[in-house]
Write an enzyme that holds these catalytic residues in place. Structure first.
Site, PDB file in Angstrom:
ATOM      1  N   GLY A  72     -20.558 -36.259 -26.813  1.00  0.00           N
ATOM      2  CA  GLY A  72     -21.391 -36.962 -27.781  1.00  0.00           C
ATOM      3  C   GLY A  72     -22.838 -36.932 -27.371  1.00  0.00           C
ATOM      4  O   GLY A  72     -23.225 -36.253 -26.417  1.00  0.00           O
ATOM      5  N   GLY A  73     -23.634 -37.687 -28.101  1.00  0.00           N
ATOM      6  CA  GLY A  73     -25.048 -37.734 -27.783  1.00  0.00           C
ATOM      7  C   GLY A  73     -25.362 -38.560 -26.564  1.00  0.00           C
ATOM      8  O   GLY A  73     -26.493 -38.513 -26.047  1.00  0.00           O
ATOM      9  N   ASP A  96     -20.744 -51.002 -33.832  1.00  0.00           N
ATOM     10  CA  ASP A  96     -20.480 -49.599 -34.158  1.00  0.00           C
ATOM     11  C   ASP A  96     -19.018 -49.397 -34.560  1.00  0.00           C
ATOM     12  O   ASP A  96     -18.375 -48.435 -34.155  1.00  0.00           O
ATOM     13  CB  ASP A  96     -20.847 -48.708 -32.972  1.00  0.00           C
ATOM     14  CG  ASP A  96     -20.875 -47.227 -33.355  1.00  0.00           C
ATOM     15  OD1 ASP A  96     -20.962 -46.926 -34.561  1.00  0.00           O
ATOM     16  OD2 ASP A  96     -20.772 -46.384 -32.457  1.00  0.00           O
TER      17      ASP A  96
END
Length: 500
Positions: free
Chosen positions: A23-24, A152
């Site tokens: 992921g980032g 999130d």
């Protein structure tokens, strides 16, 4: 006994087996922890990307959130087990959920143009709400709420195990992730559709933000569409802040209007009009399922996942058995049991006499029939033996004439024989087994041609055996033995029996 069996790479005390996703913010690995005696446990390790390790504010935020997350212990939340740093790389160790995320399931449903069955959509939402409600109500050591908000909640962070479990992941690192996402357009585009209006406007968020995100996921599970989504991030933002989505039952005829109303309440733009707690949302969904006669179970979800994603396979492998038997030096203890058998007397596992997996017999342990230990005397007693009532000797000396049983009258009393005293009632007599035995012996002697007088010594011997341990002793008179019977007949070699 190391990770090389699965091409693992040593990472501190863990072994990285395979990379699952990138992921980032971090890389996700399936890892293993090995221990003595063939112990091994599958884990998930999230490694922070090296370029973020130099971001002091990010690192501090990540550490603070990780400390809170490690206190969460709920069946619908992925547990955080460890946090550390290896060669400048920070990492989280979490329980490994062997399954798929909700995003994969929704993608497969869209490809088939078949939304999730309403009962399964409700089941997933209820399980997510239970985990959220626990986290939202979590208190610190001082008794004050920790004010934990996930921030999130999205299909990528909802794990569905191959056993039908539903678990929330990435609890506590959303704030740190938002710092990274704000500079990465591709990442924020994927998360934007699940953000609440107050989250987009930059207002303070609370537990109701997570409830809104659950409403978005429910809408998507029931309709295969997101309630607010545009072709660009700007259009998506405008739809979230000003748009009005269609009700789910108008897009999917299988959705009940009552269920549609629950979803729309969770999606209210004004937080005050939404469900105020995740527990309230879970209660309404459970009530709907009950009234509709729907009772989804984990096994039903597990079957649906396998049907919709036939290519998904469990990653966890069965533990590799030891190459050979475990040596005694590894086990160490010398245990002596209550019978005096030590571990040295037990054959080693995997030996020729007893292959691995076979039971060890009592003979091998020295507990079989050939055990040469102290033999207990047959007449010995133990503290646990039951206490038997003492025998009344006087009752055993019931006056019975050999060969002439006493007659009974109608009342159960024995009639008097000529010259004999009146006797006790039959109910007071002891069992007649001893006297009967003597009578049978006398009959046998008579049948063999032996005179009645010759049978008397046998009678004497029988009574001596019966009463050898029972003597009557008077303080004022001499000791009288049981051999002086009251049969009314003199025994040879003994003085005459006393008259009645």
């Amino acid at each position: 006994m190391d990770g090389a069996r699965e091409n693992g790479q040593k990472f501190g005390k863990y072994h990285l087996i395979e990379k699952i996703a990138v992921g980032g913010m971090a890389e996700l690995y399936r890892a293993k922890l090995y221990g003595a005696g063939g112990f091994e446990k599958d884990l998930a390790i999230k490694k922070i990307l090296p370029n973020l390790a130099d971001d002091i504010e990010f690192t501090k935020m990540f550490l603070d959130e990780a400390m809170i997350t490690v206190t969460l212990n709920h069946g619908n939340i992925v547990s955080v087990i460890d946090f550390g740093e290896v060669d400048g790389q920070y990492f989280l160790v979490m329980e490994f959920v062997d399954g798929v995320d909700l995003q994969m399931l929704l993608q497969a449903a869209r490809e088939r143009n078949e939304p999730l069955p309403p009962q399964l959509a409700c089941y997933i939402a209820v399980e997510v709400c239970r985990g959220l409600d626990y986290a939202h109500r979590k208190q610190g050591a001082d008794g004050k709420p920790l004010q934990i908000v996930h921030r999130d909640i999205s299909p990528q962070n909802i794990m569905l195990s191959f056993e039908g479990e539903v678990k929330i992941t990435d609890f506590g690192i959303a704030r740190a992730a938002s710092r990274v996402s704000s500079t990465q357009a591709g990442i924020i585009k994927g998360k934007l559709a699940y953000m609440s209006p107050e989250q987009i406007s930059g207002s303070e968020v609370d537990r109701r933000t997570d409830i809104y995100a659950v409403g978005v996921m429910m809408y998507e599970m029931l309709t295969n569409e997101r309630p607010f989504e545009g072709s660009t991030p700007q259009e998506t933002l405008a739809a979230i802040t000003t748009g009005s989505p269609k009700k789910p039952h108008k897009l999917n005829r299988r959705v009940d209007k009552r269920l549609s109303a629950i979803v729309m309440k969770a999606l209210e733009r004004n937080p005050r009009k939404r469900y105020q707690t995740a527990g309230e949302l879970a209660a309404d969904l459970s009530s709907f399922l009950h009234r509709a006669g729907l009772y989804p179970e984990p096994a039903e979800l597990a079957r649906f996942v396998r049907e919709l994603l036939p290519g998904a396979r469990p990653r966890i492998r069965p533990p590799t058995p030891p190459a050979g038997p475990v040596s005694r030096s590894e086990l160490k203890p010398m245990v002596t049991d209550v019978m005096g058998t030590t571990s040295q007397d037990i054959p080693a596992a995997g030996s020729d006499s007893h292959p691995l997996g076979e039971a060890v017999s009592f003979e091998d342990l020295g507990l079989g029939f050939g055990f040469e230990g102290p033999i207990e005397p047959p007449n010995s007693t133990r503290p646990t033996d039951p206490v038997r009532p003492a025998v009344d000797v006087e009752q055993l000396r019931a006056p019975t004439i050999i060969g002439q049983p006493a007659a009974m009258d109608a009342g159960g009393e024995e009639t008097q024989h000529s010259g004999q005293p009146e006797t006790r009632p039959a109910a007071e007599h002891a069992p007649a087994a001893p006297a009967t035995l003597v009578q049978e012996r006398a009959k046998e002697k008579a049948a063999s041609g032996t005179s009645a007088d010759a049978a008397v010594p046998d009678i004497h011997a029988a009574r001596t055996l019966l009463f050898k341990d029972e003597t009557a002793e008077s303080k004022d008179g001499p000791r009288q033995t049981a051999e002086q019977s009251e049969v009314g007949e003199a025994v040879p070699g003994e003085p005459d029996a006393p008259s009645a």
